[in-house]
Write a protein that holds these residues in place. Structure first.
Motif, PDB file in Angstrom:
ATOM      1  N   LYS A   1     -17.986 -32.945  -0.415  1.00  0.00           N
ATOM      2  CA  LYS A   1     -16.765 -32.469  -0.452  1.00  0.00           C
ATOM      3  C   LYS A   1     -16.355 -31.503   0.712  1.00  0.00           C
ATOM      4  CE  LYS A   1     -15.599 -33.937  -4.611  1.00  0.00           C
ATOM      5  NZ  LYS A   1     -14.493 -34.643  -5.038  1.00  0.00           N
ATOM      6  N   LYS A   2     -15.209 -31.864   1.480  1.00  0.00           N
ATOM      7  CA  LYS A   2     -14.853 -31.248   2.649  1.00  0.00           C
ATOM      8  C   LYS A   2     -13.706 -30.158   2.279  1.00  0.00           C
ATOM      9  CE  LYS A   2     -16.289 -34.939   5.951  1.00  0.00           C
ATOM     10  NZ  LYS A   2     -15.756 -35.784   7.123  1.00  0.00           N
TER      11      LYS A   2
ATOM     12  N   LEU B   1     -13.609 -27.880  -9.447  1.00  0.00           N
ATOM     13  CA  LEU B   1     -14.413 -28.940  -9.045  1.00  0.00           C
ATOM     14  C   LEU B   1     -15.437 -29.173 -10.003  1.00  0.00           C
ATOM     15  CD1 LEU B   1     -14.815 -28.276  -5.302  1.00  0.00           C
ATOM     16  CD2 LEU B   1     -13.696 -30.285  -6.217  1.00  0.00           C
ATOM     17  N   ARG B   2     -15.617 -28.436 -11.355  1.00  0.00           N
ATOM     18  CA  ARG B   2     -16.422 -28.306 -11.953  1.00  0.00           C
ATOM     19  C   ARG B   2     -17.971 -28.199 -11.450  1.00  0.00           C
ATOM     20  NH1 ARG B   2     -14.381 -32.939 -16.257  1.00  0.00           N
ATOM     21  NH2 ARG B   2     -12.277 -32.218 -16.774  1.00  0.00           N
ATOM     22  N   ALA B   3     -17.793 -27.433 -10.434  1.00  0.00           N
ATOM     23  CA  ALA B   3     -19.391 -26.873  -9.855  1.00  0.00           C
ATOM     24  C   ALA B   3     -19.770 -25.604 -10.554  1.00  0.00           C
ATOM     25  CB  ALA B   3     -19.062 -26.988  -8.297  1.00  0.00           C
ATOM     26  N   ALA B   4     -20.929 -25.452 -10.196  1.00  0.00           N
ATOM     27  CA  ALA B   4     -21.882 -24.169 -10.489  1.00  0.00           C
ATOM     28  C   ALA B   4     -21.323 -23.107  -9.476  1.00  0.00           C
ATOM     29  CB  ALA B   4     -23.028 -24.270 -10.314  1.00  0.00           C
TER      30      ALA B   4
ATOM     31  N   LEU C   1      -7.119 -33.705  10.689  1.00  0.00           N
ATOM     32  CA  LEU C   1      -8.506 -33.548   9.943  1.00  0.00           C
ATOM     33  C   LEU C   1      -8.359 -33.632   8.254  1.00  0.00           C
ATOM     34  CD1 LEU C   1      -9.458 -30.195  11.790  1.00  0.00           C
ATOM     35  CD2 LEU C   1     -10.243 -32.376  12.252  1.00  0.00           C
ATOM     36  N   GLU C   2      -9.261 -34.563   7.908  1.00  0.00           N
ATOM     37  CA  GLU C   2      -9.232 -34.876   6.461  1.00  0.00           C
ATOM     38  C   GLU C   2     -10.207 -33.903   5.968  1.00  0.00           C
ATOM     39  OE1 GLU C   2      -7.523 -37.277   5.030  1.00  0.00           O
ATOM     40  OE2 GLU C   2      -6.635 -38.409   6.855  1.00  0.00           O
ATOM     41  N   ALA C   3      -9.676 -33.555   4.388  1.00  0.00           N
ATOM     42  CA  ALA C   3     -10.400 -32.579   3.682  1.00  0.00           C
ATOM     43  C   ALA C   3     -10.052 -32.953   2.265  1.00  0.00           C
ATOM     44  CB  ALA C   3     -10.154 -31.310   3.884  1.00  0.00           C
ATOM     45  N   ASP C   4     -10.920 -32.657   1.506  1.00  0.00           N
ATOM     46  CA  ASP C   4     -10.693 -32.651  -0.073  1.00  0.00           C
ATOM     47  C   ASP C   4     -10.025 -31.350  -0.435  1.00  0.00           C
ATOM     48  OD1 ASP C   4     -12.366 -35.125  -0.674  1.00  0.00           O
ATOM     49  OD2 ASP C   4     -13.765 -33.888   0.457  1.00  0.00           O
TER      50      ASP C   4
ATOM     51  N   GLY D   1     -22.521 -24.875  -1.462  1.00  0.00           N
ATOM     52  CA  GLY D   1     -22.839 -26.449  -1.175  1.00  0.00           C
ATOM     53  C   GLY D   1     -21.699 -27.145  -0.504  1.00  0.00           C
ATOM     54  N   LEU D   2     -20.329 -26.426  -0.502  1.00  0.00           N
ATOM     55  CA  LEU D   2     -19.319 -27.345   0.110  1.00  0.00           C
ATOM     56  C   LEU D   2     -19.590 -27.279   1.730  1.00  0.00           C
ATOM     57  CD1 LEU D   2     -18.471 -26.654  -2.808  1.00  0.00           C
ATOM     58  CD2 LEU D   2     -15.997 -26.982  -1.776  1.00  0.00           C
TER      59      LEU D   2
END
Length: 586
Positions: free
Chosen positions: A7-8, A519-522, A276-279, A29-30
């Protein structure tokens, strides 16, 4: 972790919020890239240097130190470990009045007692302690209910728990009105209300909640990072870079790009034409500027929202002088406040008429007084900040005030800068008795509202973003998730929770957590102790009898029973007396 690394994230702007958010997201972690239009990081917290003199371009004092400590703690480090040394100013401020008197604000309670009793007697100091208690409540409730919480819907303001806490924050009272309850002389009312300048607001308009700012100064002190304020953000930047954050300077962004639906961010286009592409896109640029200049105006609701933002009350701007002196000025302390005799009129000129008062109040900072490295030996570096009205027009847009309430259309900034300079120099000389400063200025740099607008893209040159009036805070303030767009977020002064570096650092935590939750990330730091909330909490593990916390129980109950019996006996006595009186008349 591997999924997150794909994920950017692009962050537009390397101010305090952008730097802190970048480090937090990288820790989760991104893959994070920060784009900065200038050749330096820190935004308004950057430094100006000239021939051995160093100036803080924006903030020059560090408040709420626990919020800074929390940011580093969440990233598994500390200020000390990153080489940041905080110096406590021995005196908070010298407040200089036109009648020759001055008041020294300090954490030294004995010194405060002597000064307050001089002006308001023994009862004045008792009232001061009561004011401190109220300001302490504002501070604690704001930390618990505002600075660590996101507001994504208006209904959150209506819960009984928040309403009860909100009433204790006195949001419908002005700082001036609340201060007037505790301080009965005009002099002390001014001493304990000028700090609203931190938010770019008038004390006659700012919600009473913000007495927490002066409380933290008096309870925790004013601090200065050795080497300048920017050293704190430079340390955060290094932490982020260790975690993989990439910084690209001299890289202005032209626009945020959307997918074919027109609502989902997919990256950015640079002024150079590079894509520049990114999420995820996080905007740390000025929020009002960004909605009008970086986000597409093709959607009707976006154009309407952008226009409404430009109509909202902004904070003031400033004319800031950065003077390299060829000598020292011992009459000036590290922080000095010079208050106008016509106190209310000076604020009305700024906020009602968007101009420079005839007699301005202003702030003078001498960083070399607390940190000798700020100037060559035997010399001083001096910063004079004069609050002034903001520009009447947003960058790239015609004025929206035409035809409204008689605001003067004349803003001759060359003349206003000259008048501000004369006022500052003559006032310092008259009130402190120092030799004329103008004869000792070897070099001068000036930031006026146009400078703030062009250098940092601050809408109308408002140095602290949107105002903190009642309808510009909490759920009323622009939200951290971009209005009408997906995968786009904000961090910084004009979004929740508000302006000021420590508040923006708290906001970076809110924004980062919202992104990770979406993002449902920790969230790596979730569950860690809150230094600002938990410090000062009694140790529950203490086993010694001297350390056991025992709240009074029987004492208050017995007192209540005793006074209840007295009240009952008194009522019976009065009733019997009334009965005898009736019989005698009969």
């Amino acid at each position: 972790m591997e999924k997150l690394q794909s994920k950017k994230v692009i962050i537009i702007g390397a101010g305090a919020g952008g730097i802190a958010t970048a480090a937090r997201l990288a820790k989760a972690g991104l893959s994070v890239t920060v784009l900065e239009k200038n050749s330096f990081t820190g935004g308004r917290c950057s430094l100006i240097r000239h021939d051995g003199h160093r100036f803080d371009q924006g903030p020059s004092l560090l408040l709420l130190p626990k919020l800074f400590q929390q940011a580093f703690f969440d990233l598994d480090t500390t200020l000390e470990a990153e080489g940041v040394e905080l110096l406590q100013c021995p005196t908070n401020y010298n407040v200089w009045f036109a009648d020759g008197e001055n008041f020294e604000l300090t954490t030294d309670l004995a010194r405060m007692k002597t000064q307050i009793e001089r002006w308001e007697g023994k009862d004045g100091f008792v009232r001061y302690l009561s004011w401190l208690q109220e300001a302490h409540t504002h501070y604690e409730l704001s930390v618990a209910k505002v600075l660590n919480r996101n507001f994504t819907a208006f209904w959150q303001l209506a819960t009984p728990q928040f309403v009860w806490a909100g009433l204790k924050l006195h949001p419908l009272h002005s700082i001036w009105n609340r201060a007037s309850r505790y301080f009965w002389s005009e002099r002390l009312r001014r001493v304990f209300t000028f700090a609203t300048m931190y938010m770019g607001m008038s004390p006659f308009d700012a919600p009473a909640t913000y007495s927490l700012l002066q409380y933290t100064e008096l309870a925790e002190g004013i601090w200065y990072p050795r080497g300048g304020f920017q050293t704190v953000l430079a340390a955060l930047q290094r932490v982020g870079e260790r975690l993989g954050v990439e910084y690209r300077l001299d890289t202005p962004v032209k626009q945020v790009l959307m997918h074919s639906d027109g609502k989902t961010a997919r990256g950015v286009e640079l002024e150079s034409g590079e894509i520049l592409e990114a999420d995820i896109v996080v905007v740390n640029a000025d929020l009002t500027y960004a909605y009008s200049n970086l986000f597409p105006q093709t959607l009707p609701q976006t154009a309407k929202y952008s226009k409404s933002l430009r109509k909202r009350d902004g904070s003031c701007s400033s004319i800031s002088f950065y003077w390299s002196l060829d000598r020292k000025v011992p009459e000036l302390q590290t922080h000095n406040i010079f208050l106008a005799d016509e106190y209310r009129e000076s604020f009305d000129a700024i906020f009602d008429r968007q101009t420079l008062p005839e007699e301005p109040s202003f702030y003078v900072n001498v960083p070399s007084r607390i940190d000798p490295s700020a100037a060559p030996e035997g010399r001083d570096s001096v910063i004079a900040l004069v609050p002034v009205g903001h520009l009447l027009e947003s960058k790239g847009f015609g004025t929206i005030t035409d035809g409204e309430s008689g605001i003067s259309r004349e803003q001759d900034w060359d003349a206003l800068v000259s008048r501000a300079r004369r006022a500052v120099l003559s006032t310092i000389r008259a009130r402190t008795g120092c030799a004329p400063l103008e004869q000792s200025i070897s070099h001068e740099i000036v930031n006026d509202p146009f400078t703030w607008e062009s250098k940092f893209n601050l809408d109308k040159g408002s140095i602290l973003g949107l105002s903190h009036s009642f309808f510009n805070v909490l759920a009323f303030r622009p939200r951290t998730r971009a209005e009408g767009f997906r995968n786009a977020y904000f961090v910084g002064a004009s979004t929740h929770p508000g302006t000021g570096v420590p508040i923006v650092l708290a906001g970076s935590k809110i924004t980062a957590e919202q992104i990770l939750d979406d993002l449902r990330a920790a969230v790596p730091w979730r569950g860690l102790p809150s230094l600002i909330r938990d410090q000062g909490t009694p140790q529950t593990s203490a086993t010694g009898k001297l350390d056991k916390i025992q709240r009074p129980f029987w004492g208050p109950i017995l007192s209540t029973i005793f006074f209840g019996i007295l009240l009952y006996l008194f009522t019976q006595y009065m009733n019997s007396f009334s009965g005898r009186h009736v019989r005698i008349n009969a």
